[in-house]
Motif scaffolding. Structure first.
Motif, PDB file in Angstrom:
ATOM      1  N   LEU A 283       0.834  -1.179   0.000  1.00 22.31           N
ATOM      2  CA  LEU A 283       0.000   0.000   0.000  1.00 22.31           C
ATOM      3  C   LEU A 283       0.880   1.244   0.000  1.00 22.31           C
ATOM      4  O   LEU A 283       1.887   1.304   0.711  1.00 22.31           O
ATOM      5  CB  LEU A 283      -0.919   0.013   1.233  1.00 22.31           C
ATOM      6  CG  LEU A 283      -2.000  -1.069   1.286  1.00 22.31           C
ATOM      7  CD1 LEU A 283      -2.805  -0.931   2.572  1.00 22.31           C
ATOM      8  CD2 LEU A 283      -2.908  -1.006   0.081  1.00 22.31           C
TER       9      LEU A 283
ATOM     10  N   GLY B 108      -3.596  -4.517   3.283  1.00 18.87           N
ATOM     11  CA  GLY B 108      -2.211  -4.322   3.695  1.00 18.87           C
ATOM     12  C   GLY B 108      -1.515  -5.624   4.031  1.00 18.87           C
ATOM     13  O   GLY B 108      -0.317  -5.797   3.779  1.00 18.87           O
TER      14      GLY B 108
ATOM     15  N   ALA C 145      -8.903  -1.954   4.497  1.00 16.62           N
ATOM     16  CA  ALA C 145      -7.547  -1.443   4.283  1.00 16.62           C
ATOM     17  C   ALA C 145      -6.524  -2.311   5.015  1.00 16.62           C
ATOM     18  O   ALA C 145      -5.449  -2.619   4.478  1.00 16.62           O
ATOM     19  CB  ALA C 145      -7.460   0.005   4.748  1.00 16.62           C
TER      20      ALA C 145
END
Length: 274
Positions: free
Chosen positions: A172, A237, A233
């Protein structure tokens, strides 16, 4: 100095600069920086813009212009002009059902719409809402191959015939603006919270009544109680495969029976190897 249309009617914008100006006025600060910004020092964004600015037309003169034909051939299909909507993530934070709206625009124009792994709408929602759109799908290589395989199966089931594998992003991006705007995952600073309150139209249009959107394609793989943007998220990740190599591309080629595009090729040598 460039002057911009100062109203709020998007249909009156004359160019992309005016559209960006209207978006900046409409969005709270943190959302605009997510849309406009990039990772770290944003050197890549700067270089990309400079590269595009250096591209110009080299026209031949005395060529009749009474008819214009912008049709082009991509793969084995003809399109009205050489444009496709590229993959962009978390659009639902900018506009309610933004992925669906993009797909509708693509279908209306007769061009492809490229959905991303991290879209706020799911593959199934896009196909149900816009059954006639030519849907392409962008895939990240994930550590859990079963999840990756499931995403590919879902894409195939909704009629995707062109798959994009992203090869130049296996972590990311370090978005420094986000670190300034958030004090914790999904926790804006007080300054940004106050700024959000100053944008009631955005709140009503993008957040009401469901709240902060999640990532539709990833929801099936998130733990119960953690189907949130922050949870997605965190999932991405941990799932992005940093060991992505040419063997992984070959394996993907064997499993995907339709068109496969490698996204992120930046050198002639890599292009030749592809």
């Amino acid at each position: 100095m460039r002057r911009y249309y100062s109203g709020s009617d998007f249909s009156k914008a004359l160019n992309i600069f005016e559209l960006a100006h209207l978006a900046k006025k409409r969005l709270p600060h943190f959302a605009w920086e997510y849309l406009e910004g990039g990772s770290e020092d944003e050197i890549t964004i700067t270089r990309n813009r400079r590269a595009f600015e250096q591209i110009g037309f080299n026209p031949q003169t005395l060529i009749p212009c009474d008819t214009v034909d912008t049709r082009c051939q991509v793969f084995d299909k003809e399109y009205p002009f050489p444009v496709a909507i590229g993959p962009t993530g978390y659009n639902g934070m900018l506009w309610r059902d933004a992925d669906i709206q993009q797909a509708k625009a693509a279908a209306k124009l007769g061009i492809p719409y490229t959905m991303t792994t991290v879209s706020t709408s799911s593959l199934e929602e896009i196909r149900k809402s816009v059954p006639d759109v030519e849907l392409w799908f962008q895939l990240y290589t994930l550590r859990e191959r079963q999840i990756q395989h499931d995403l590919m199966t879902r894409a195939n089931d909704v009629g995707v015939k062109t798959l994009f594998l992203t090869s130049d992003a296996v972590v990311l991006g370090k978005r420094e603006w986000d670190k300034r705007n958030f004090v914790a995952p999904q926790q804006l600073s007080w300054r940004n919270k106050f700024d959000v309150v100053r944008h009631p139209k955005w709140i009503l249009q993008a957040l009401w009544p469901k709240g902060i959107p999640t990532l539709g394609n990833l929801n099936p793989y998130l733990p119960e109680g953690n189907k949130t943007a922050a949870g997605a998220a965190h999932f991405m990740g941990n799932q992005m495969d940093r060991t992505l190599n040419w063997d992984a591309l070959a394996q993907l080629r064997d499993k995907w029976q339709h068109k496969l595009v490698l996204k992120g090729v930046q050198s002639p040598a890599d292009a030749e190897r592809c």
